[in-house]
Write a protein that holds these residues in place. Structure first.
Motif, mmCIF file in Angstrom:
data_model
loop_
_atom_site.group_PDB
_atom_site.id
_atom_site.type_symbol
_atom_site.label_atom_id
_atom_site.label_comp_id
_atom_site.label_asym_id
_atom_site.label_seq_id
_atom_site.Cartn_x
_atom_site.Cartn_y
_atom_site.Cartn_z
ATOM 1 N N VAL A 84 3.480 -4.746 -2.918
ATOM 2 C CA VAL A 84 4.323 -4.653 -1.479
ATOM 3 C C VAL A 84 3.314 -5.624 -0.487
ATOM 4 O O VAL A 84 3.578 -6.406 0.012
ATOM 5 N N ALA A 85 2.169 -5.018 -0.509
ATOM 6 C CA ALA A 85 1.007 -5.562 0.193
ATOM 7 C C ALA A 85 0.792 -7.101 0.164
ATOM 8 O O ALA A 85 0.575 -8.067 0.903
ATOM 9 N N GLU A 86 0.774 -7.501 -1.336
ATOM 10 C CA GLU A 86 0.681 -8.872 -1.517
ATOM 11 C C GLU A 86 1.773 -9.914 -1.004
ATOM 12 O O GLU A 86 1.578 -10.994 -0.849
ATOM 13 N N ARG A 87 2.872 -9.077 -0.948
ATOM 14 C CA ARG A 87 4.135 -9.777 -0.480
ATOM 15 C C ARG A 87 4.006 -10.194 1.152
ATOM 16 O O ARG A 87 4.394 -11.164 1.439
ATOM 17 N N LEU A 88 3.398 -9.056 1.613
ATOM 18 C CA LEU A 88 3.113 -9.114 3.420
ATOM 19 C C LEU A 88 2.039 -10.092 3.585
ATOM 20 O O LEU A 88 2.100 -10.722 4.743
ATOM 21 N N ARG A 89 0.997 -10.054 2.790
ATOM 22 C CA ARG A 89 -0.319 -10.856 3.454
ATOM 23 C C ARG A 89 -0.107 -12.241 3.404
ATOM 24 O O ARG A 89 -0.456 -12.690 4.745
ATOM 25 N N PRO A 90 0.621 -13.094 2.699
ATOM 26 C CA PRO A 90 0.916 -14.326 3.163
ATOM 27 C C PRO A 90 1.463 -14.830 4.473
ATOM 28 O O PRO A 90 1.543 -15.389 5.281
ATOM 29 N N ILE A 91 2.671 -13.687 4.676
ATOM 30 C CA ILE A 91 3.635 -13.769 6.097
ATOM 31 C C ILE A 91 2.576 -13.458 7.115
ATOM 32 O O ILE A 91 2.475 -14.039 8.026
ATOM 33 N N ALA A 92 1.846 -12.250 7.072
ATOM 34 C CA ALA A 92 0.761 -11.954 8.183
ATOM 35 C C ALA A 92 -0.210 -12.661 8.314
ATOM 36 O O ALA A 92 -0.660 -12.958 9.549
ATOM 37 N N CYS A 93 -0.613 -13.674 7.379
ATOM 38 C CA CYS A 93 -1.772 -14.583 7.688
ATOM 39 C C CYS A 93 -1.360 -15.815 8.000
ATOM 40 O O CYS A 93 -2.318 -16.843 7.795
#
Length: 353
Positions: free
Chosen positions: A123-132
């Motif tokens: 789940v974190a790997e899904r969010l990381r590109p969005i957040a960065c």
């Protein structure tokens, strides 16, 4: 270092999810800072009764709202999308305890991460590109468009024709009725945050000369592209210092914003002089190379990822690039040539992975 914070009032099971997800984010380079004024990522716990938004102070803050549900609904867009919008989110995580998380994106993508080994990391790997990612949605309008172009030209006529053709092919899905979901104050806030005049899908552009191109506006009916400055805009450059798209408009027009994908088109036109037109649709084709992440529309990172795939194509002037969980970007010598190539080959449903 990237920063995140947790907002809202999570249920006990959502609290467990947020704790595990936060620890996974920290292993991936994030730091928890509850006092951050402009965090990269906000994990916003909401409930069906109170999908309370996190009020950003900066466009660069991405909000992932988390909603506990008993199970995934049969029609996730119809039943869950209103919560994404009401909470002013970039993405919604519908958490069904024991089953996993269903992601819903602003661009109508939805996909799942099941519970099990490595769940929080995934789940974190899904969010990381969005957040960065870095949004490029600022528009700077300069009233310097040549008078002879105030009524358009043969190129804007080709945009009008192509929009009509997309309508005939049923490739312009009806915009989600965002104005029916949000009160006027929140609707204005969404427009400021995302640089949109509504949720309208797909965009198209044609090269005018070596440095400029005509492009459809954001939130307009792509089947009726007529008015210069409102339906169709002249993009003349990107200003990296101001992180803004520069546009030439007629001096007597109150302009609309250009499509959020203008930065992507700008990159492609700049690198490939032979590209005369670009089309983006929410459809798919078998066997196309795709971007590695579901970057948000209007981000520099998505533009770079698409430009890289165009660069790798056997013929960049006839490239077909898949945008993960989103749709296609196609290049061509003209819009007519692009539509001729893809007629009868498109798959309406974009695979979600």
């Amino acid at each position: 270092m990237w920063e995140y914070l947790v907002h809202g009032e999570p249920t006990p099971r959502t609290k467990t999810l947020l704790k595990g997800l936060g620890e996974a984010l920290e292993r991936q380079g994030f730091r928890l800072n509850p006092e951050a004024e402009a965090p990269n990522l906000v994990l916003n716990a909401i409930s069906p009764e109170n999908p309370k938004p996190y009020r950003r102070r900066a466009q660069a803050t991405f909000v992932a709202s988390v909603l506990e549900v008993p199970d995934y609904p049969q029609d996730p867009l119809r039943e869950l999308y209103p919560y994404l919008v009401r909470a002013l989110s970039n993405v919604l995580l519908a958490y069904a305890p024991g089953r996993g998380v269903k992601f819903l994106t602003l661009e109508l993508g939805h996909y799942e991460e099941p519970e099990g080994e490595g769940f929080y990391e995934r789940v974190a790997e899904r969010l990381r590109p969005i957040a960065c990612s870095r949004l490029v949605i600022q528009n700077i309008f300069e009233p310097d468009l040549e008078p002879e172009l105030w009524q358009g030209d043969e190129l804007t006529q080709s945009l009008y024709w192509a929009g009509k053709k997309l309508k005939e092919w049923d490739l312009l899905p009806a915009p989600f009725p965002i104005e029916e979901i949000l009160p006027p104050e929140d609707l204005r806030h969404v427009k400021r945050l995302y640089g949109i005049g509504g949720l309208s899908y797909g965009n198209l552009s044609v090269r005018k000369d070596q440095r400029r191109f005509w492009m459809s506006a954001s939130g307009v009916d792509k089947a009726n592209l007529r008015e210069i400055g409102r339906d169709i805009l002249m993009v003349k450059d990107y200003d990296p210092e101001r992180n803004a798209i520069l546009l030439s408009v007629p001096p007597h027009i109150e302009p609309r914003r250009v499509s959020v994908d203008a930065i992507e088109h700008w990159m492609i036109y700049r690198e490939h002089p032979g590209v005369g037109a670009i089309l983006h649709v929410h459809a798919w084709m078998e066997g196309v190379p795709a971007t590695p992440f579901n970057y948000p529309c209007g981000t520099y990172e998505l533009a770079q990822a698409v430009a890289e795939k165009v660069r790798q194509a056997e013929d960049p002037t006839r490239a077909v690039v898949g945008l993960k969980n989103h749709g296609l970007t196609l290049t061509g010598r003209s819009l007519e040539e692009i539509l001729e190539r893809i007629e009868g080959k498109l798959i309406r449903t974009v695979p979600m992975t």
